[in-house]
Design a protein around this motif. Structure first.
Motif, PDB file in Angstrom:
ATOM      1  N   ALA A 188      18.232 -41.364  14.085  1.00 40.42           N
ATOM      2  CA  ALA A 188      19.303 -41.126  15.052  1.00 40.42           C
ATOM      3  C   ALA A 188      20.678 -41.222  14.411  1.00 40.42           C
ATOM      4  CB  ALA A 188      19.187 -42.128  16.203  1.00 40.42           C
ATOM      5  N   ALA A 189      20.831 -42.068  13.395  1.00 36.62           N
ATOM      6  CA  ALA A 189      22.128 -42.161  12.720  1.00 36.62           C
ATOM      7  C   ALA A 189      22.487 -40.851  12.029  1.00 36.62           C
ATOM      8  CB  ALA A 189      22.108 -43.308  11.707  1.00 36.62           C
ATOM      9  N   ASP A 190      21.493 -40.180  11.435  1.00 40.59           N
ATOM     10  CA  ASP A 190      21.749 -38.872  10.825  1.00 40.59           C
ATOM     11  C   ASP A 190      22.172 -37.856  11.881  1.00 40.59           C
ATOM     12  OD1 ASP A 190      21.026 -39.726   8.240  1.00 40.59           O
ATOM     13  OD2 ASP A 190      18.913 -39.467   8.726  1.00 40.59           O
ATOM     14  N   ASP A 191      21.493 -37.888  13.037  1.00 40.48           N
ATOM     15  CA  ASP A 191      21.859 -36.971  14.119  1.00 40.48           C
ATOM     16  C   ASP A 191      23.277 -37.249  14.615  1.00 40.48           C
ATOM     17  OD1 ASP A 191      19.397 -35.778  13.954  1.00 40.48           O
ATOM     18  OD2 ASP A 191      18.504 -36.956  15.560  1.00 40.48           O
ATOM     19  N   ALA A 192      23.658 -38.527  14.676  1.00 42.39           N
ATOM     20  CA  ALA A 192      25.016 -38.869  15.110  1.00 42.39           C
ATOM     21  C   ALA A 192      26.053 -38.325  14.135  1.00 42.39           C
ATOM     22  CB  ALA A 192      25.153 -40.380  15.241  1.00 42.39           C
ATOM     23  N   ARG A 193      25.775 -38.434  12.835  1.00 46.74           N
ATOM     24  CA  ARG A 193      26.710 -37.879  11.851  1.00 46.74           C
ATOM     25  C   ARG A 193      26.822 -36.365  11.987  1.00 46.74           C
ATOM     26  NH1 ARG A 193      24.626 -42.152   8.667  1.00 46.74           N
ATOM     27  NH2 ARG A 193      22.836 -40.916   7.991  1.00 46.74           N
ATOM     28  N   ALA A 194      25.683 -35.711  12.243  1.00 42.32           N
ATOM     29  CA  ALA A 194      25.717 -34.256  12.430  1.00 42.32           C
ATOM     30  C   ALA A 194      26.555 -33.882  13.651  1.00 42.32           C
ATOM     31  CB  ALA A 194      24.291 -33.722  12.569  1.00 42.32           C
ATOM     32  N   LEU A 195      26.412 -34.645  14.731  1.00 38.18           N
ATOM     33  CA  LEU A 195      27.199 -34.367  15.934  1.00 38.18           C
ATOM     34  C   LEU A 195      28.690 -34.537  15.667  1.00 38.18           C
ATOM     35  CD1 LEU A 195      24.990 -36.116  18.640  1.00 38.18           C
ATOM     36  CD2 LEU A 195      25.326 -33.667  18.351  1.00 38.18           C
ATOM     37  N   ASP A 196      29.049 -35.574  14.927  1.00 46.71           N
ATOM     38  CA  ASP A 196      30.465 -35.785  14.597  1.00 46.71           C
ATOM     39  C   ASP A 196      31.022 -34.628  13.760  1.00 46.71           C
ATOM     40  OD1 ASP A 196      31.330 -38.075  15.879  1.00 46.71           O
ATOM     41  OD2 ASP A 196      30.492 -39.410  14.367  1.00 46.71           O
ATOM     42  N   ARG A 197      30.247 -34.146  12.805  1.00 52.17           N
ATOM     43  CA  ARG A 197      30.712 -33.035  11.974  1.00 52.17           C
ATOM     44  C   ARG A 197      30.912 -31.774  12.810  1.00 52.17           C
ATOM     45  NH1 ARG A 197      26.146 -34.350   7.485  1.00 52.17           N
ATOM     46  NH2 ARG A 197      27.212 -36.082   6.423  1.00 52.17           N
ATOM     47  N   VAL A 198      29.933 -31.496  13.663  1.00 52.05           N
ATOM     48  CA  VAL A 198      30.050 -30.305  14.498  1.00 52.05           C
ATOM     49  C   VAL A 198      31.236 -30.442  15.442  1.00 52.05           C
ATOM     50  CG1 VAL A 198      28.895 -28.905  16.249  1.00 52.05           C
ATOM     51  CG2 VAL A 198      27.598 -29.792  14.321  1.00 52.05           C
ATOM     52  N   ALA A 199      31.454 -31.634  15.996  1.00 45.98           N
ATOM     53  CA  ALA A 199      32.592 -31.861  16.891  1.00 45.98           C
ATOM     54  C   ALA A 199      33.914 -31.596  16.177  1.00 45.98           C
ATOM     55  CB  ALA A 199      32.553 -33.287  17.429  1.00 45.98           C
ATOM     56  N   ASP A 211      17.346 -36.050  24.717  1.00 53.90           N
ATOM     57  CA  ASP A 211      18.448 -36.433  25.604  1.00 53.90           C
ATOM     58  C   ASP A 211      19.734 -35.707  25.224  1.00 53.90           C
ATOM     59  OD1 ASP A 211      16.743 -38.154  26.920  1.00 53.90           O
ATOM     60  OD2 ASP A 211      17.356 -39.918  25.786  1.00 53.90           O
ATOM     61  N   VAL A 212      19.996 -35.626  23.916  1.00 55.36           N
ATOM     62  CA  VAL A 212      21.206 -34.934  23.451  1.00 55.36           C
ATOM     63  C   VAL A 212      21.176 -33.471  23.865  1.00 55.36           C
ATOM     64  CG1 VAL A 212      22.419 -34.138  21.381  1.00 55.36           C
ATOM     65  CG2 VAL A 212      21.639 -36.510  21.535  1.00 55.36           C
ATOM     66  N   ARG A 213      20.049 -32.822  23.681  1.00 57.33           N
ATOM     67  CA  ARG A 213      19.935 -31.410  24.064  1.00 57.33           C
ATOM     68  C   ARG A 213      20.213 -31.230  25.555  1.00 57.33           C
ATOM     69  NH1 ARG A 213      17.130 -28.132  20.295  1.00 57.33           N
ATOM     70  NH2 ARG A 213      16.210 -29.302  18.562  1.00 57.33           N
ATOM     71  N   ARG A 230      31.319 -35.749  20.505  1.00 55.37           N
ATOM     72  CA  ARG A 230      31.760 -37.065  20.014  1.00 55.37           C
ATOM     73  C   ARG A 230      31.206 -38.187  20.892  1.00 55.37           C
ATOM     74  NH1 ARG A 230      36.971 -34.386  18.805  1.00 55.37           N
ATOM     75  NH2 ARG A 230      37.115 -34.200  16.529  1.00 55.37           N
ATOM     76  N   ALA A 231      31.194 -37.975  22.199  1.00 54.43           N
ATOM     77  CA  ALA A 231      30.643 -38.993  23.093  1.00 54.43           C
ATOM     78  C   ALA A 231      29.153 -39.187  22.829  1.00 54.43           C
ATOM     79  CB  ALA A 231      30.880 -38.588  24.551  1.00 54.43           C
ATOM     80  N   LEU A 232      28.438 -38.098  22.590  1.00 58.99           N
ATOM     81  CA  LEU A 232      27.014 -38.206  22.291  1.00 58.99           C
ATOM     82  C   LEU A 232      26.772 -38.911  20.957  1.00 58.99           C
ATOM     83  CD1 LEU A 232      25.750 -34.707  23.442  1.00 58.99           C
ATOM     84  CD2 LEU A 232      25.135 -36.913  24.441  1.00 58.99           C
ATOM     85  N   ALA A 233      27.626 -38.645  19.971  1.00 57.93           N
ATOM     86  CA  ALA A 233      27.481 -39.324  18.683  1.00 57.93           C
ATOM     87  C   ALA A 233      27.647 -40.829  18.838  1.00 57.93           C
ATOM     88  CB  ALA A 233      28.505 -38.772  17.690  1.00 57.93           C
ATOM     89  N   ARG A 234      28.645 -41.242  19.641  1.00 62.40           N
ATOM     90  CA  ARG A 234      28.827 -42.682  19.877  1.00 62.40           C
ATOM     91  C   ARG A 234      27.609 -43.274  20.579  1.00 62.40           C
ATOM     92  NH1 ARG A 234      34.081 -40.917  21.235  1.00 62.40           N
ATOM     93  NH2 ARG A 234      33.545 -40.974  23.458  1.00 62.40           N
ATOM     94  N   LEU A 279      24.521 -42.166  20.526  1.00 58.66           N
ATOM     95  CA  LEU A 279      23.386 -42.211  19.593  1.00 58.66           C
ATOM     96  C   LEU A 279      23.502 -43.395  18.640  1.00 58.66           C
ATOM     97  CD1 LEU A 279      22.502 -38.583  18.414  1.00 58.66           C
ATOM     98  CD2 LEU A 279      21.039 -40.221  19.577  1.00 58.66           C
ATOM     99  N   ARG A 280      24.707 -43.642  18.129  1.00 60.27           N
ATOM    100  CA  ARG A 280      24.882 -44.766  17.205  1.00 60.27           C
ATOM    101  C   ARG A 280      24.590 -46.099  17.889  1.00 60.27           C
ATOM    102  NH1 ARG A 280      29.195 -41.521  15.025  1.00 60.27           N
ATOM    103  NH2 ARG A 280      28.726 -41.005  12.848  1.00 60.27           N
ATOM    104  N   ARG A 281      25.099 -46.261  19.109  1.00 57.87           N
ATOM    105  CA  ARG A 281      24.836 -47.506  19.835  1.00 57.87           C
ATOM    106  C   ARG A 281      23.341 -47.688  20.066  1.00 57.87           C
ATOM    107  NH1 ARG A 281      28.523 -49.685  23.374  1.00 57.87           N
ATOM    108  NH2 ARG A 281      26.827 -51.137  23.811  1.00 57.87           N
TER     109      ARG A 281
END
Length: 286
Positions: free
Chosen positions: A12-23, A52-54, A72-76, A78-80
């Motif tokens: 999930a941390a990798d997915d959060a980083r990907a979401l931040d980059r795309v954002a 859930d993200v999808r 960005r909200a989804l990345a936060r 996911l990290r939590r």
């Protein structure tokens, strides 16, 4: 020849980083499809968190909510969620290891019984009492393994992002449409993963959703900020509940030990010895 380690599994941390980059790319004006391509593509993981993200991204697409803010909200979130799940799994490591050791006790009892001489082994494999002991012990060990696995599974996080329903509604109402339209978008987005009987956490999220929407309506204020705050509260509560369940697991595992594993140990490690001793005593006295 040195063997190179394989690629690390995506989490999930990798997915959060990907979401931040795309954002970041979307906020800079890159179209979302191109942003995903530049960031390495949409993750193919079928993990519950990514499902859930999808779903939330589908809500943003249907309602016209800002994509970069949603990502960005989804990345936060996911990290939590990932941090909480890691903490729970670390806490579960001790009880899991103890359970494996405890479940091996009947095997140790079998080996211990064999050290008492051929009489115990003969009593175990060559008499009706021994056969009965082996059969009952095997059934008890199987029951203990099933019981233990169920307890561990109940204490293990399911991988979903707590509060995701509230996050989805926050995205839906920030798109500028009506609450009714936002509700339809959320229902449509989550329809593929909705079961006939909602889980207890999902029912609690629905209760908080009704409470927050009612508060926003009475106060005449935008609901998005209240919904995001409620989602964070849900994640805090889920993290605390997960750690509490993991700590209670060590106590609950005593039940399979006392009911299943110890009797199995006695059946294959003590009873054959007693039967063997009694048989040899009868033969000597005869």
């Amino acid at each position: 020849m040195t063997r190179r380690p394989g690629p690390r599994p995506r989490d999930a941390a990798d997915d959060a980083r990907a979401l931040d980059r795309v954002a970041t790319l979307v906020a800079a004006g890159v179209p979302p499809p191109r942003a995903w391509e530049l960031a390495g593509g949409v993750p193919c993981s079928s993990a519950p968190a990514w499902d859930d993200v999808r779903a939330v991204l589908r809500v943003a697409e249907h309602t016209g909510a800002p994509v970069a803010t949603t990502l960005r909200a989804l990345a936060r979130a996911l990290r939590r969620s990932a941090a909480s799940d890691r903490a729970v799994r670390v806490t579960l490591a001790g009880p899991r290891a103890s359970a494996r050791v405890v479940l091996a006790l009947p095997v140790f009892g079998l080996l211990l019984g064999s050290t008492w001489g051929a009489g115990a082994v003969q009593a175990l494999i060559g008499t009706p009492i021994g056969w009965t002991c082996c059969t009952v012990a095997a059934g008890l060990v199987l029951l203990g393994r099933t019981w233990t696995a169920r307890l561990v599974r109940r204490a293990t996080p399911d991988g979903h992002v707590p509060g995701i329903l509230l996050d989805a509604w926050a995205v839906a109402v920030s798109g500028g449409g009506s609450w009714a339209a936002g509700g339809r978008a959320v229902q449509t987005a989550f329809a593929p993963t909705t079961t006939a009987v909602p889980s207890v956490p999902r029912r609690r999220e629905e209760e908080q959703l009704r409470e927050v929407l009612g508060l926003a309506q009475r106060a005449g204020v935008p609901a998005a900020a209240l919904l995001r705050a409620a989602a964070e509260d849900v994640r805090d509560d889920a993290a605390a509940a997960g750690l509490e369940a993991a700590e209670r697991l060590a106590v609950r595992l005593v039940l399979p030990l006392g009911v299943c594993v110890l009797p199995a140990f006695v059946l294959v490690g003590v009873v054959p010895v007693v039967v063997g001793v009694l048989s040899s005593t009868v033969v000597d006295s005869g």
